[in-house]
Design a protein around this motif. Structure first.
Motif, PDB file in Angstrom:
ATOM      1  N   SER A  98      36.996  10.376  29.078  1.00 50.95           N
ATOM      2  CA  SER A  98      37.556   9.756  30.427  1.00 50.95           C
ATOM      3  C   SER A  98      36.318   9.915  31.373  1.00 50.95           C
ATOM      4  CB  SER A  98      38.774  10.579  31.129  1.00 50.95           C
ATOM      5  OG  SER A  98      38.418  11.981  31.279  1.00 50.95           O
ATOM      6  N   GLY A  99      35.532  10.639  31.411  1.00 54.45           N
ATOM      7  CA  GLY A  99      34.399  11.031  32.349  1.00 54.45           C
ATOM      8  C   GLY A  99      34.716  11.862  33.411  1.00 54.45           C
ATOM      9  N   LEU A 100      35.951  12.168  33.640  1.00 54.74           N
ATOM     10  CA  LEU A 100      36.563  12.957  34.598  1.00 54.74           C
ATOM     11  C   LEU A 100      36.215  14.657  34.294  1.00 54.74           C
ATOM     12  CD1 LEU A 100      40.174  11.525  35.626  1.00 54.74           C
ATOM     13  CD2 LEU A 100      38.023  11.427  36.939  1.00 54.74           C
ATOM     14  N   GLU A 101      35.863  15.310  35.274  1.00 55.71           N
ATOM     15  CA  GLU A 101      35.790  16.831  34.886  1.00 55.71           C
ATOM     16  C   GLU A 101      37.087  17.472  34.906  1.00 55.71           C
ATOM     17  OE1 GLU A 101      33.800  20.514  37.422  1.00 55.71           O
ATOM     18  OE2 GLU A 101      33.464  18.718  38.260  1.00 55.71           O
ATOM     19  N   HIS A 102      38.156  16.924  35.338  1.00 53.86           N
ATOM     20  CA  HIS A 102      39.699  17.415  35.222  1.00 53.86           C
ATOM     21  C   HIS A 102      40.481  16.512  34.643  1.00 53.86           C
ATOM     22  CE1 HIS A 102      37.543  20.032  38.117  1.00 53.86           C
ATOM     23  NE2 HIS A 102      38.167  20.808  37.553  1.00 53.86           N
ATOM     24  N   ASN A 103      41.091  16.553  33.565  1.00 58.09           N
ATOM     25  CA  ASN A 103      42.078  15.460  33.074  1.00 58.09           C
ATOM     26  C   ASN A 103      43.427  16.271  33.211  1.00 58.09           C
ATOM     27  OD1 ASN A 103      40.257  13.438  31.512  1.00 58.09           O
ATOM     28  ND2 ASN A 103      39.817  15.205  30.443  1.00 58.09           N
ATOM     29  N   VAL A 104      44.356  15.245  33.812  1.00 56.96           N
ATOM     30  CA  VAL A 104      45.654  15.690  34.081  1.00 56.96           C
ATOM     31  C   VAL A 104      46.706  14.850  33.142  1.00 56.96           C
ATOM     32  CG1 VAL A 104      47.447  15.922  36.033  1.00 56.96           C
ATOM     33  CG2 VAL A 104      44.879  16.194  36.531  1.00 56.96           C
ATOM     34  N   VAL A 105      47.565  15.622  32.754  1.00 48.62           N
ATOM     35  CA  VAL A 105      48.941  14.754  32.089  1.00 48.62           C
ATOM     36  C   VAL A 105      50.171  15.432  32.444  1.00 48.62           C
ATOM     37  CG1 VAL A 105      49.629  14.263  29.812  1.00 48.62           C
ATOM     38  CG2 VAL A 105      47.421  14.454  29.897  1.00 48.62           C
ATOM     39  N   VAL A 106      51.155  14.688  32.704  1.00 46.74           N
ATOM     40  CA  VAL A 106      52.325  14.892  33.185  1.00 46.74           C
ATOM     41  C   VAL A 106      53.351  14.440  31.888  1.00 46.74           C
ATOM     42  CG1 VAL A 106      54.369  14.604  34.688  1.00 46.74           C
ATOM     43  CG2 VAL A 106      52.005  14.342  35.463  1.00 46.74           C
ATOM     44  N   PHE A 107      53.840  15.528  31.246  1.00 50.17           N
ATOM     45  CA  PHE A 107      54.813  15.558  30.434  1.00 50.17           C
ATOM     46  C   PHE A 107      56.161  15.323  30.873  1.00 50.17           C
ATOM     47  CE2 PHE A 107      51.098  17.542  28.547  1.00 50.17           C
ATOM     48  CZ  PHE A 107      51.009  16.926  27.366  1.00 50.17           C
ATOM     49  N   GLY A 108      56.719  14.398  31.119  1.00 43.80           N
ATOM     50  CA  GLY A 108      57.939  14.103  31.714  1.00 43.80           C
ATOM     51  C   GLY A 108      59.373  14.662  31.151  1.00 43.80           C
ATOM     52  N   ALA A 109      60.290  14.488  31.820  1.00 39.42           N
ATOM     53  CA  ALA A 109      61.393  14.875  31.416  1.00 39.42           C
ATOM     54  C   ALA A 109      62.204  13.890  30.555  1.00 39.42           C
ATOM     55  CB  ALA A 109      62.603  15.279  32.716  1.00 39.42           C
TER      56      ALA A 109
END
Length: 161
Positions: free
Chosen positions: A99-110
């Motif tokens: 992704s090239g981002l220093e921080h990757n974020v993922v939301v595991f939804g309900a």
């Protein structure tokens, strides 16, 4: 006032299960299923190394996540930080490996869907990105990740399977 032993232990166990996970803890492969099974779960992947040599830098980023987590605690979001190398296969499956981002974020939804933070849309600092992404998630405007093959260039021929 007297209570039966089973009555008191039930409430102790229920309290422990509800409060055993910190507001922003470190998720590992070993504790992911036990501590971080409750959804919705927001995971921030970076080089999270809390060994003595790198603790200060890892804690700096965890504190930034904690500031955002405090805003969304009332909405029952659970937050965690995780080492991107340990979860490289998971990031690869979600299309975030490069992704090239220093921080990757993922939301595991309900709803059992995964909502990765797009590098195209969120390219600023972590605290700005995460706050904007959480607003998008909370409003229901985020799109879940769907793994699919690219569209064929020429579809005039017979269908191949």
């Amino acid at each position: 006032m007297t209570t039966s032993p089973g009555f008191a232990s039930y409430f102790l166990i229920a309290f422990y299960r509800e409060h055993c996970t910190p507001l922003v803890g470190k998720m590992t492969k070993a504790n992911a299923a036990i501590r971080y099974g409750k959804k919705p779960l927001v995971v921030v992947y970076y080089n999270a190394d809390f060994s003595l040599q790198y603790r200060e830098g890892s804690e700096f980023w965890r504190q930034k996540v904690l500031a955002i987590a405090n805003k969304y605690a009332k909405d029952k979001y659970n937050f965690a930080v995780a080492d991107e190398e340990e979860f490289a296969a998971e990031l690869q499956q979600l299309g975030l490996a490069d992704s090239g981002l220093e921080h990757n974020v993922v939301v595991f939804g309900a709803d059992n869907k995964k909502y990765p933070m797009s590098a195209d849309e969120f390219d600023g600092e972590l605290d700005e990105n995460l706050d904007a992404f959480m607003k998008k998630i909370s409003s229901g405007r985020a799109k879940p990740y769907v793994k699919s093959a690219p569209l064929p260039k020429d579809d005039k021929g017979p269908v191949k399977t």
